[in-house]
Enzyme design. Structure first.
Site, PDB file in Angstrom:
ATOM      1  N   ASP A 285       0.859  -1.214   0.076  1.00 14.20           N
ATOM      2  CA  ASP A 285       0.006  -0.019   0.029  1.00 14.20           C
ATOM      3  C   ASP A 285       0.773   1.278   0.035  1.00 14.20           C
ATOM      4  O   ASP A 285       2.040   1.118   0.380  1.00 14.20           O
ATOM      5  CB  ASP A 285      -0.704  -0.127   1.263  1.00 14.20           C
ATOM      6  CG  ASP A 285      -2.220   0.888   0.976  1.00 14.20           C
ATOM      7  OD1 ASP A 285      -2.220   1.597   0.097  1.00 14.20           O
ATOM      8  OD2 ASP A 285      -3.214   0.577   1.670  1.00 14.20           O
ATOM      9  N   CYS A 286       0.315   2.267  -0.482  1.00  9.35           N
ATOM     10  CA  CYS A 286       1.198   3.589  -0.718  1.00  9.35           C
ATOM     11  C   CYS A 286       1.631   4.225   0.415  1.00  9.35           C
ATOM     12  O   CYS A 286       1.059   4.475   1.419  1.00  9.35           O
ATOM     13  CB  CYS A 286       0.339   4.661  -1.658  1.00  9.35           C
ATOM     14  SG  CYS A 286      -0.208   3.883  -3.081  1.00  9.35           S
TER      15      CYS A 286
END
Length: 338
Positions: A285-286
């Protein structure tokens, strides 16, 4: 994800900046003509042989350049730049002039129909649009776009304070599993030889709260018992992997039983790959990898965090990759690239 409606995403804070995008100056039409002797360019050869040939001809720095979601071009090999990041939670998330995607109801509403076949029809329409937009973009600029979606969101809606509950299919693992299977099949298609759009089931594992009572998704630890893991958290991912053959999985920000998900070897290499038989790609995930240093504080540097994520099974970083090149100084990572 950075574009969620959560107030805790902190994208403007310089401590965790937004991920890098592909270099816009890398014009695919300007790529030099690659050596035709590269066997990876031959579509008649087995995929494994083509991949082996491509990897054997890449330098270490070229390999590192393909680790970010905004992948850099390799002109001499005929590899164009590509951005893995496309959202299609309930329609293609597209902005700007001329963006006219079809927007469907949120997943929580779709789940309330209890109609898995309707879900597949909806996401078949979405993948049709994504393919059409890709074809149009390729004809115009030579670039590919929107063929990898970071959808569906298959976590459990376990707390009404969670601002992302509308992205989920609700609180029931069986309904979520059925919906997830048909969403993936709608995106990827049912032809064993052709994938329309790659689906990426998220967020592995135990992601269900942020921003409430001071909880940060970048540092939260979730305690999961073996029963809760087996009965509640894993079934939707099992449906994604085994029933629908999803090609992508995203690891989550939170930790599970003390270990951050994107650095959790037991979860990703153990449960996901060996246990469920997953053979696709894993994306962080970012900023989840960077958050190992300033969120969970389990790693002292970005290089150490990057190495831990790679060792645990992360293939693509939705992260700034400033420190990834430093991982080549760590013996495990260097040997894995060479």
């Amino acid at each position: 994800d950075l574009n969620s409606n959560s107030s805790s995403s902190n994208t403007s804070n310089p401590q965790h900046p937004a991920p890098l995008e592909p270099n816009p100056t890398q014009d695919p039409k300007a790529l030099q003509k690659p050596d035709p002797t590269f066997s990876w360019l031959d579509p008649n050869l087995p995929l494994s042989q083509r991949v082996s040939d491509l990897l054997s001809n890449m330098t270490l720095q070229e390999k590192l350049g393909l680790m970010a979601h905004g992948q850099q071009a390799i002109p001499r090999l005929g590899v164009p730049a590509y951005n893995f990041w496309t959202e299609c939670l309930h329609g293609h998330q597209e902005q700007g002039s001329g963006a006219l995607p079809t927007i469907f109801p949120q997943p929580i509403v779709l789940a309330s129909t209890w109609d898995e076949h309707l879900a597949q029809q909806v996401f078949t329409a979405i993948s049709d649009e994504l393919r059409a937009k890709d074809n149009a973009e390729y004809q115009k600029s030579g670039r590919r776009r929107g063929l990898i979606c970071w959808t569906p969101h298959v976590n459990m809606f376990r707390d009404p304070r969670w601002g992302r509950g509308s992205e989920t299919f609700g609180e029931d693992p069986y309904l979520t599993s059925r919906m997830a299977q048909h969403v993936v099949q709608g995106l990827q298609g049912t032809d064993a030889n052709i994938t329309k759009v790659i689906a990426t089931c998220k967020h592995f594992l135990g992601y269900s709260l942020e921003g409430a009572e001071g909880v940060s998704r970048y540092s939260r630890n979730v305690e999961l018992s073996p029963q809760d893991m087996t009965d509640t958290e894993l079934p939707p991912f099992q449906a994604c992997v085994q029933a629908a053959r999803a090609h992508g999985i995203m690891c989550s920000y939170n930790a599970v039983n003390g270990t951050p998900s994107c650095a959790n070897d037991a979860a990703m290499n153990g449960l996901l790959r060996r246990g469920l038989g997953f053979d696709g790609y894993v994306v962080s995930d970012c900023n989840a990898v960077a958050a190992l240093t300033w969120g969970h504080r389990t790693h002292a540097s970005l290089a150490e965090a990057s190495a831990a994520a790679l060792k645990a099974g992360v293939d693509i970083f939705c992260d700034r990759t400033d420190g990834v090149s430093e991982t080549t100084r760590i013996p495990f990572v260097f040997s894995s690239f060479t």
